[in-house]
Design a protein around this motif. Structure first.
Motif, PDB file in Angstrom:
ATOM      1  N   ALA A 111       0.821  -1.212   0.000  1.00 43.27           N
ATOM      2  CA  ALA A 111       0.000   0.000   0.000  1.00 43.27           C
ATOM      3  C   ALA A 111       0.858   1.267   0.000  1.00 43.27           C
ATOM      4  CB  ALA A 111      -0.937  -0.007   1.195  1.00 43.27           C
ATOM      5  N   GLN A 112       2.137   1.111  -0.313  1.00 43.21           N
ATOM      6  CA  GLN A 112       3.010   2.295  -0.336  1.00 43.21           C
ATOM      7  C   GLN A 112       2.573   3.305  -1.391  1.00 43.21           C
ATOM      8  OE1 GLN A 112       7.321   2.100   0.545  1.00 43.21           O
ATOM      9  NE2 GLN A 112       7.116  -0.062   0.111  1.00 43.21           N
ATOM     10  N   THR A 138      -0.265   4.296  -1.962  1.00 46.07           N
ATOM     11  CA  THR A 138      -1.287   5.194  -1.436  1.00 46.07           C
ATOM     12  C   THR A 138      -0.775   5.959  -0.219  1.00 46.07           C
ATOM     13  OG1 THR A 138      -2.271   3.419  -0.124  1.00 46.07           O
ATOM     14  CG2 THR A 138      -3.223   3.818  -2.282  1.00 46.07           C
ATOM     15  N   GLY A 139       0.518   5.817   0.078  1.00 48.15           N
ATOM     16  CA  GLY A 139       1.120   6.617   1.141  1.00 48.15           C
ATOM     17  C   GLY A 139       1.264   5.901   2.479  1.00 48.15           C
ATOM     18  N   PHE A 140       0.954   4.601   2.524  1.00 52.83           N
ATOM     19  CA  PHE A 140       1.092   3.854   3.779  1.00 52.83           C
ATOM     20  C   PHE A 140       2.532   3.431   4.009  1.00 52.83           C
ATOM     21  CE2 PHE A 140      -3.451   3.289   3.954  1.00 52.83           C
ATOM     22  CZ  PHE A 140      -3.676   3.175   5.313  1.00 52.83           C
ATOM     23  N   VAL A 150       5.536   1.196   5.551  1.00 49.62           N
ATOM     24  CA  VAL A 150       5.588  -0.264   5.700  1.00 49.62           C
ATOM     25  C   VAL A 150       5.502  -0.664   7.175  1.00 49.62           C
ATOM     26  CG1 VAL A 150       6.994  -2.315   5.282  1.00 49.62           C
ATOM     27  CG2 VAL A 150       6.848  -0.542   3.529  1.00 49.62           C
TER      28      VAL A 150
END
Lengths: 306, 243
Positions: free
Chosen positions: A22-23, A25-27, A29
């Protein structure tokens, strides 16, 4: 099936291998800082690879077991005792309902991991149980552990274990890196400084990044158009000091990255305490991937034994 | 493949494909169309990709594919990948209550621009903003296309807490705070829409390549939408392409 925290320590969080996928979308790790100690801990209690553990920083937790189970400590030696008797790290330990765990400050390295048979059973959010403290999701209520927390223990598939032991790794101060992605932003003198001087871990280091003090790394300006930040990316701050991006790093950033720490050396780095010194050496991508594959094969075999 | 495209090594599990040296929608389009090529032609070993303004980060597992082979595969796909992305993504209509307690810096922005608050609202809500990339926070969109007339410097002292849904202007950028966060942007309004909702199948409303259109709403409409959002009855309107 649970344990009750009677002292959360300085910074203890539930983590697993991290929230990948989900990186874009800015999440971030998130996940464990030392993935070797993490895997060792799970193996010692007979878990499959991937169960959630408690990561402790600098000092440990105190807790009461509300069930019979098997636990193991890996990473730093935080002097764990059960009912006042000291227990070894890198060794499976059977505990009974009502047993009292006490831990102290680290005797050696920065982070200690505690695994429990069945894993800590906190909700899976976007594929992971890892705590993301910045946005307060995952782990136990999205935060570090504190007095009174009752953490459920799962019923995951486990293997019976009896006196399972693993060797504790010994680390030197050499951190291997691959130059790039933005080494062109640095002068040859800057790169030579980076690869020849010792850098001291700063006390401003945290799960987001390891900061250092040392010789200033000469550059031609380190502002870039924001791009992705891989684990181990080494940004150079405006005062010429390295910052290594770790588990809680942002997904993107606008500073030039001189080099990237190779994956197999991330656990070594994650165990360094403020004041310790490291030295960076450059290796090729080929060498780094050879080391990576060797280590992954080792862990694959280890967990197949179960 | 464009002659400007280059591969950068980001450690033993990462590559950065750099598509150009500037922030422009054409470069960003090429990244987006390459992403959709990658989605179709799944290369085994790629763990995830992160599109940014002018590059694409590719994270991979060297146990499945080594760096040199991955670069070869990606290069050959890049040769076939065009610049066109005719579908143009979706445009999300984001309702915004401008000004008042929900956008307390609107008057400052207007004063800085020598405009009325109404004119600022009209300008801000009459552009479809391209989402170049997401980063900083889950769902935080870096938007392009803010009208020069309402460019406003950030606050000298950032606020320690900005509420989720706040719409702001920070220099040449505008955007929405998806979660409560510290921040230095001038707040001009608030959307009742949840940009990040962990209970949704896709927790983040939009992705890079989509567009955002801000639609001014009244206090009554704001309250009604907020209620519907809280009761999980509200669906954000989308339209295809640009107006």
């Amino acid at each position: 099936m649970s344990i009750k925290i009677t002292n959360g320590g300085m910074l203890s969080t539930i983590q697993d291998a991290g929230r990948t996928g989900a990186q874009s979308t800015g999440f971030s790790v998130s996940g464990v800082m030392d993935c070797d100690a993490y895997r060792d801990a799970n193996h010692l209690v007979g878990n499959i690879n991937g169960e959630a553990v408690i990561e402790m920083t600098y000092n440990g937790i105190c807790a009461e077991f509300l069930c019979d189970t098997v636990i193991a400590f890996t990473g730093g030696n935080f002097s764990p005792t059960i009912n006042g008797l000291s227990v070894p790290s890198y060794h499976s330990v059977s505990v009974k309902r009502g047993d009292i765990l006490k831990m102290g400050m680290t005797m050696d390295s920065m982070r200690c991991y505690m695994a429990v048979k069945g894993g800590f059973d906190v909700p899976v959010i976007m594929g992971s149980r890892s705590t993301n403290m910045k946005i307060k999701i995952g782990g136990f209520e999205g935060r570090k552990l504190k007095t009174g927390d009752i953490i459920p223990i799962g019923h995951g598939i486990t293997e019976p274990v009896r006196d399972r032991v693993l060797p504790k790794p010994e680390y030197n101060n050499e951190i291997r890196v691959i130059l790039g992605p933005q080494d062109k932003y640095f002068t040859q003198k800057g790169i030579d400084t980076f690869l020849s001087c010792e850098y001291t871990v700063s006390d401003k280091s945290d799960r987001m990044g390891y900061r250092f003090d040392g010789a200033e790394i000469e550059n031609n300006g380190t502002d870039i158009i924001s791009d992705g930040i891989a684990q181990g990316s080494i940004q150079i701050s405006s005062n010429g000091q390295p910052i290594i991006m770790m588990a809680d790093r942002q997904t993107t950033g606008g500073y030039a990255k001189i080099a990237t720490v190779i994956s197999v050396d991330i656990p070594k780095l994650a165990q360094k305490k403020p004041g310790e010194k490291v030295k960076f050496t450059a290796v090729t991508l080929k060498e780094a991937q050879k080391e990576y594959i060797k280590k992954e094969k080792y862990y694959r075999t280890l967990f197949l034994e179960d | 493949m464009n002659e400007k495209t280059e591969f950068l090594i980001a450690g033993d599990c990462g590559l950065i494909i750099k598509f150009g040296d500037t922030i422009d929608s054409e470069t960003n389009n090429r990244i987006r169309s390459f992403c959709s090529v990658l989605e179709k032609k799944r290369i085994e070993g790629i763990v995830e990709v992160v599109p940014t303004f002018n590059s694409l980060s590719v994270y991979y597992d060297p146990c499945i594919i080594k760096g040199d082979r991955l670069i070869k595969k990606l290069s050959s796909l890049l040769k076939k990948s065009g610049t066109n992305s005719q579908d143009g993504g979706r445009t999300f209509i984001i309702p915004v209550l401008y000004g008042g307690e929900w956008g307390e810096d609107l008057n400052d922005v207007a004063a800085h621009a020598h405009l009325t608050a109404e004119e600022v609202i009209k300008i801000h809500s009459s552009t479809d903003y391209l989402i170049y990339m997401l980063g900083f926070l889950p769902g935080f969109a870096y938007l392009g296309g803010l009208d020069d007339r309402i460019v406003t410097p950030r606050l000298d002292t950032p606020r320690t807490k900005i509420h989720a849904g706040a719409v702001g202007i920070g220099g040449e950028q505008t955007g929405i705070y998806p979660l409560a966060s510290p921040g230095g942007w001038r707040l001009i309004g608030t959307t009742p829409v949840k940009i990040y909702d962990e209970s949704r199948d896709e927790p983040i409303l939009y992705k890079a390549g989509d567009k955002i259109r801000f639609e001014p709403v009244t206090e009554e409409e704001f309250a009604e939408i907020k209620k519907q959002v809280e009761e999980n009855r509200y669906t954000v309107k989308t339209v295809k392409g640009e107006r």
